[in-house]
Write a protein that holds these residues in place. Structure first.
Motif, PDB file in Angstrom:
ATOM      1  N   LEU A   1      -2.613   3.941  -9.061  1.00  0.00           N
ATOM      2  CA  LEU A   1      -2.364   3.130  -7.879  1.00  0.00           C
ATOM      3  C   LEU A   1      -0.978   3.400  -7.314  1.00  0.00           C
ATOM      4  O   LEU A   1      -0.125   3.987  -7.983  1.00  0.00           O
ATOM      5  CB  LEU A   1      -2.514   1.645  -8.232  1.00  0.00           C
ATOM      6  N   GLN A   2      -0.748   2.944  -6.110  1.00  0.00           N
ATOM      7  CA  GLN A   2       0.537   3.150  -5.447  1.00  0.00           C
ATOM      8  C   GLN A   2       1.673   2.508  -6.240  1.00  0.00           C
ATOM      9  O   GLN A   2       2.817   2.965  -6.181  1.00  0.00           O
ATOM     10  CB  GLN A   2       0.475   2.581  -4.027  1.00  0.00           C
TER      11      GLN A   2
ATOM     12  N   PRO B   1     -17.687  -0.290   2.354  1.00  0.00           N
ATOM     13  CA  PRO B   1     -17.075  -0.313   1.027  1.00  0.00           C
ATOM     14  C   PRO B   1     -16.499  -1.695   0.728  1.00  0.00           C
ATOM     15  O   PRO B   1     -15.880  -2.324   1.597  1.00  0.00           O
ATOM     16  CB  PRO B   1     -15.965   0.736   1.137  1.00  0.00           C
ATOM     17  N   ASN B   2     -16.722  -2.166  -0.477  1.00  0.00           N
ATOM     18  CA  ASN B   2     -16.171  -3.451  -0.904  1.00  0.00           C
ATOM     19  C   ASN B   2     -14.737  -3.262  -1.388  1.00  0.00           C
ATOM     20  O   ASN B   2     -14.459  -2.406  -2.232  1.00  0.00           O
ATOM     21  CB  ASN B   2     -17.027  -4.034  -2.033  1.00  0.00           C
ATOM     22  N   MET B   3     -13.854  -4.074  -0.862  1.00  0.00           N
ATOM     23  CA  MET B   3     -12.445  -3.982  -1.192  1.00  0.00           C
ATOM     24  C   MET B   3     -12.198  -4.232  -2.680  1.00  0.00           C
ATOM     25  O   MET B   3     -12.883  -5.055  -3.299  1.00  0.00           O
ATOM     26  CB  MET B   3     -11.695  -5.018  -0.356  1.00  0.00           C
ATOM     27  N   LEU B   4     -11.229  -3.540  -3.244  1.00  0.00           N
ATOM     28  CA  LEU B   4     -10.818  -3.832  -4.612  1.00  0.00           C
ATOM     29  C   LEU B   4     -10.383  -5.289  -4.705  1.00  0.00           C
ATOM     30  O   LEU B   4      -9.649  -5.783  -3.859  1.00  0.00           O
ATOM     31  CB  LEU B   4      -9.674  -2.915  -5.035  1.00  0.00           C
ATOM     32  N   GLY B   5     -10.882  -5.978  -5.737  1.00  0.00           N
ATOM     33  CA  GLY B   5     -10.547  -7.388  -5.925  1.00  0.00           C
ATOM     34  C   GLY B   5     -11.591  -8.349  -5.397  1.00  0.00           C
ATOM     35  O   GLY B   5     -11.458  -9.557  -5.601  1.00  0.00           O
ATOM     36  N   ASN B   6     -12.666  -7.844  -4.751  1.00  0.00           N
ATOM     37  CA  ASN B   6     -13.604  -8.781  -4.125  1.00  0.00           C
ATOM     38  C   ASN B   6     -14.750  -9.207  -5.043  1.00  0.00           C
ATOM     39  O   ASN B   6     -15.650  -9.915  -4.614  1.00  0.00           O
ATOM     40  CB  ASN B   6     -14.143  -8.214  -2.804  1.00  0.00           C
ATOM     41  N   GLY B   7     -14.695  -8.795  -6.299  1.00  0.00           N
ATOM     42  CA  GLY B   7     -15.697  -9.237  -7.262  1.00  0.00           C
ATOM     43  C   GLY B   7     -16.807  -8.250  -7.504  1.00  0.00           C
ATOM     44  O   GLY B   7     -17.521  -8.357  -8.508  1.00  0.00           O
ATOM     45  N   LEU B   8     -16.994  -7.273  -6.612  1.00  0.00           N
ATOM     46  CA  LEU B   8     -18.015  -6.234  -6.790  1.00  0.00           C
ATOM     47  C   LEU B   8     -17.369  -4.906  -7.162  1.00  0.00           C
ATOM     48  O   LEU B   8     -17.757  -4.282  -8.144  1.00  0.00           O
ATOM     49  CB  LEU B   8     -18.866  -6.091  -5.522  1.00  0.00           C
TER      50      LEU B   8
ATOM     51  N   VAL C   1      -2.775  -4.055  -5.837  1.00  0.00           N
ATOM     52  CA  VAL C   1      -3.493  -3.039  -5.075  1.00  0.00           C
ATOM     53  C   VAL C   1      -3.054  -3.124  -3.621  1.00  0.00           C
ATOM     54  O   VAL C   1      -2.936  -4.219  -3.062  1.00  0.00           O
ATOM     55  CB  VAL C   1      -5.020  -3.263  -5.179  1.00  0.00           C
ATOM     56  N   THR C   2      -2.809  -1.979  -2.986  1.00  0.00           N
ATOM     57  CA  THR C   2      -2.387  -1.948  -1.593  1.00  0.00           C
ATOM     58  C   THR C   2      -3.541  -1.532  -0.679  1.00  0.00           C
ATOM     59  O   THR C   2      -4.584  -1.058  -1.134  1.00  0.00           O
ATOM     60  CB  THR C   2      -1.236  -0.959  -1.395  1.00  0.00           C
ATOM     61  N   MET C   3      -3.340  -1.714   0.625  1.00  0.00           N
ATOM     62  CA  MET C   3      -4.294  -1.192   1.609  1.00  0.00           C
ATOM     63  C   MET C   3      -4.451   0.321   1.425  1.00  0.00           C
ATOM     64  O   MET C   3      -5.553   0.866   1.526  1.00  0.00           O
ATOM     65  CB  MET C   3      -3.820  -1.495   3.030  1.00  0.00           C
TER      66      MET C   3
ATOM     67  N   LEU D   1      -5.089 -11.577  -1.950  1.00  0.00           N
ATOM     68  CA  LEU D   1      -4.000 -12.196  -1.201  1.00  0.00           C
ATOM     69  C   LEU D   1      -2.733 -11.354  -1.299  1.00  0.00           C
ATOM     70  O   LEU D   1      -2.019 -11.174  -0.303  1.00  0.00           O
ATOM     71  CB  LEU D   1      -3.774 -13.616  -1.729  1.00  0.00           C
ATOM     72  N   TRP D   2      -2.463 -10.809  -2.471  1.00  0.00           N
ATOM     73  CA  TRP D   2      -1.292  -9.933  -2.623  1.00  0.00           C
ATOM     74  C   TRP D   2      -1.445  -8.706  -1.736  1.00  0.00           C
ATOM     75  O   TRP D   2      -0.480  -8.283  -1.062  1.00  0.00           O
ATOM     76  CB  TRP D   2      -1.112  -9.515  -4.083  1.00  0.00           C
ATOM     77  N   THR D   3      -2.634  -8.122  -1.720  1.00  0.00           N
ATOM     78  CA  THR D   3      -2.884  -6.957  -0.872  1.00  0.00           C
ATOM     79  C   THR D   3      -2.606  -7.286   0.586  1.00  0.00           C
ATOM     80  O   THR D   3      -1.966  -6.519   1.317  1.00  0.00           O
ATOM     81  CB  THR D   3      -4.341  -6.487  -1.025  1.00  0.00           C
ATOM     82  N   TRP D   4      -3.069  -8.445   1.021  1.00  0.00           N
ATOM     83  CA  TRP D   4      -2.884  -8.892   2.404  1.00  0.00           C
ATOM     84  C   TRP D   4      -1.402  -9.108   2.708  1.00  0.00           C
ATOM     85  O   TRP D   4      -0.870  -8.611   3.706  1.00  0.00           O
ATOM     86  CB  TRP D   4      -3.700 -10.171   2.598  1.00  0.00           C
ATOM     87  N   GLN D   5      -0.725  -9.851   1.842  1.00  0.00           N
ATOM     88  CA  GLN D   5       0.693 -10.150   2.101  1.00  0.00           C
ATOM     89  C   GLN D   5       1.535  -8.879   2.199  1.00  0.00           C
ATOM     90  O   GLN D   5       2.509  -8.836   2.958  1.00  0.00           O
ATOM     91  CB  GLN D   5       1.259 -11.038   0.995  1.00  0.00           C
ATOM     92  N   ASN D   6       1.183  -7.854   1.462  1.00  0.00           N
ATOM     93  CA  ASN D   6       1.998  -6.652   1.383  1.00  0.00           C
ATOM     94  C   ASN D   6       1.463  -5.505   2.238  1.00  0.00           C
ATOM     95  O   ASN D   6       1.902  -4.357   2.085  1.00  0.00           O
ATOM     96  CB  ASN D   6       2.145  -6.222  -0.080  1.00  0.00           C
TER      97      ASN D   6
END
Length: 338
Positions: A13-14, A73-80, A99-101, A247-252
């Motif tokens: 990861l980044q 594609p399902n985002m990392l962290g979305n449960g799938l 995890v970042t965008m 939420l961390w991905t979104w904030q960053n």
């Protein structure tokens, strides 16, 4: 299971952390043509899963499976896809890495190129965090993306948006049952509190003032009915650690943090494909003003504002009028020479 899994192996990861045996869950709609030239990528949003994107896919719509091969594609962290809730130790639950965008788009790029052999995308589009991934696609792989239409989202999370999310996070983690992320059962009080914080931001002041929630297509009997049925109903079925990871991905989120790019303005200048940037007029955390600044740095980009009172959820698929507005813009963009 109505989706497929792309096994990524160990993913660096980044952040410098390696996520072992990573998984990307995805669903496709339509058929890839022989030239592999009719693909569209349509990423998911905060807490959303692939089936919650289907309102924008269908016969006669811009995203018509009879014409296009649409990958959700399902985002990392979305449960799938790989998430705190489904990753084995030592990276399970509260230890799931940041995890970042950029990370999300890099694994999606692998799916598109390695699984399907696709070299060009007709369009990338998405709502909210899906919009953030849309911008990231355009910056990370400008040679591959022919058009973008991000709606109700931004290329960089503003400070005000960051603060809003601090309130969401605080509401969830104040529940003693959260236990630092090592809960034995979901922190139900925290999830319901999170939903109520979110409720004040997802729709506009006009939406509440005019009691739009009592009308069709929502049709709730009262404000409390709406807060419980819609908002608590949305988040009570989510996993708390998953919500915090996304939420961390979104904030960053910031396309300016793409490797090899010298800041947000330089990143936006890379976006040279036909682009319609579509905020909602009364979106309280992705306001049009943020996108107005963006398009001064995106060559040839058009700002097209979704009217009405639905705020951020103008992009959520519940209001047919907003859906038509978005669909019409997508049709127009897809008709343009790229």
């Amino acid at each position: 299971m109505d989706y497929e899994i792309f096994d990524l192996g160990d993913v660096r990861l980044q952040s410098g952390i390696t996520l072992p045996d990573a998984k990307l869950a995805y669903k496709t709609y339509g058929e890839l043509n022989e030239a592999r030239s009719n693909a569209i990528v349509y990423p998911t949003w905060y807490s959303g899963q692939h089936y919650e994107n289907e309102w924008l896919i269908g016969p006669g719509m811009a995203l018509d499976p009879a014409r296009y091969f649409i990958i959700v594609p399902n985002m990392l962290g979305n449960g799938l896809s790989s998430s705190p809730s489904n990753t084995p130790p030592p990276f399970d639950r509260a230890r799931f890495p940041h995890v970042t965008m950029y990370d999300n788009v890099e694994i999606q790029h692998r799916l598109v190129t390695e699984r399907f052999g696709i070299e060009s995308l007709e369009l990338v589009t998405g709502w909210s965090m899906g919009a953030g991934q849309t911008y990231q696609w355009a910056v990370s792989h400008p040679e591959m993306v022919r058009r973008i239409l991000p709606f109700c989202g931004s290329a960089r999370t503003s400070l005000h948006n960051f603060v809003f999310l601090e309130g969401v996070k605080a509401a969830l983690t104040a529940d003693a049952a959260w236990n630092g992320g090592w809960y034995r059962e979901q922190p139900w009080t925290g999830l319901r509190a999170l939903a109520r914080v979110y409720a004040g931001w997802g729709f506009s002041q006009q939406f509440y003032r005019e009691r739009v929630y009592e009308r069709e297509p929502l049709g709730y009997a009262s404000l409390e009915d709406f807060l419980v049925g819609f908002w608590e109903g949305l988040f009570i079925k989510r996993d708390a650690n998953n919500l915090l990871a996304m939420l961390w991905t979104w904030q960053n989120a910031d396309v300016g943090r793409t490797p090899g790019v010298g800041g947000t303005e330089e990143a936006l200048a890379r976006i040279r494909m036909p682009s319609i940037i579509m905020p909602a007029r009364q979106d309280l955390y992705f306001p049009p003003e943020d996108n107005e600044w963006e398009i001064t740095h995106i060559p040839g980009a058009e700002l097209r504002v979704i009217p009405g009172s639905w705020g951020h959820f103008a992009g959520g698929g519940a209001n047919p009028e907003d859906t038509r507005f978005i669909d019409d813009a997508l049709k127009e963009l897809l008709a343009r020479e790229a």
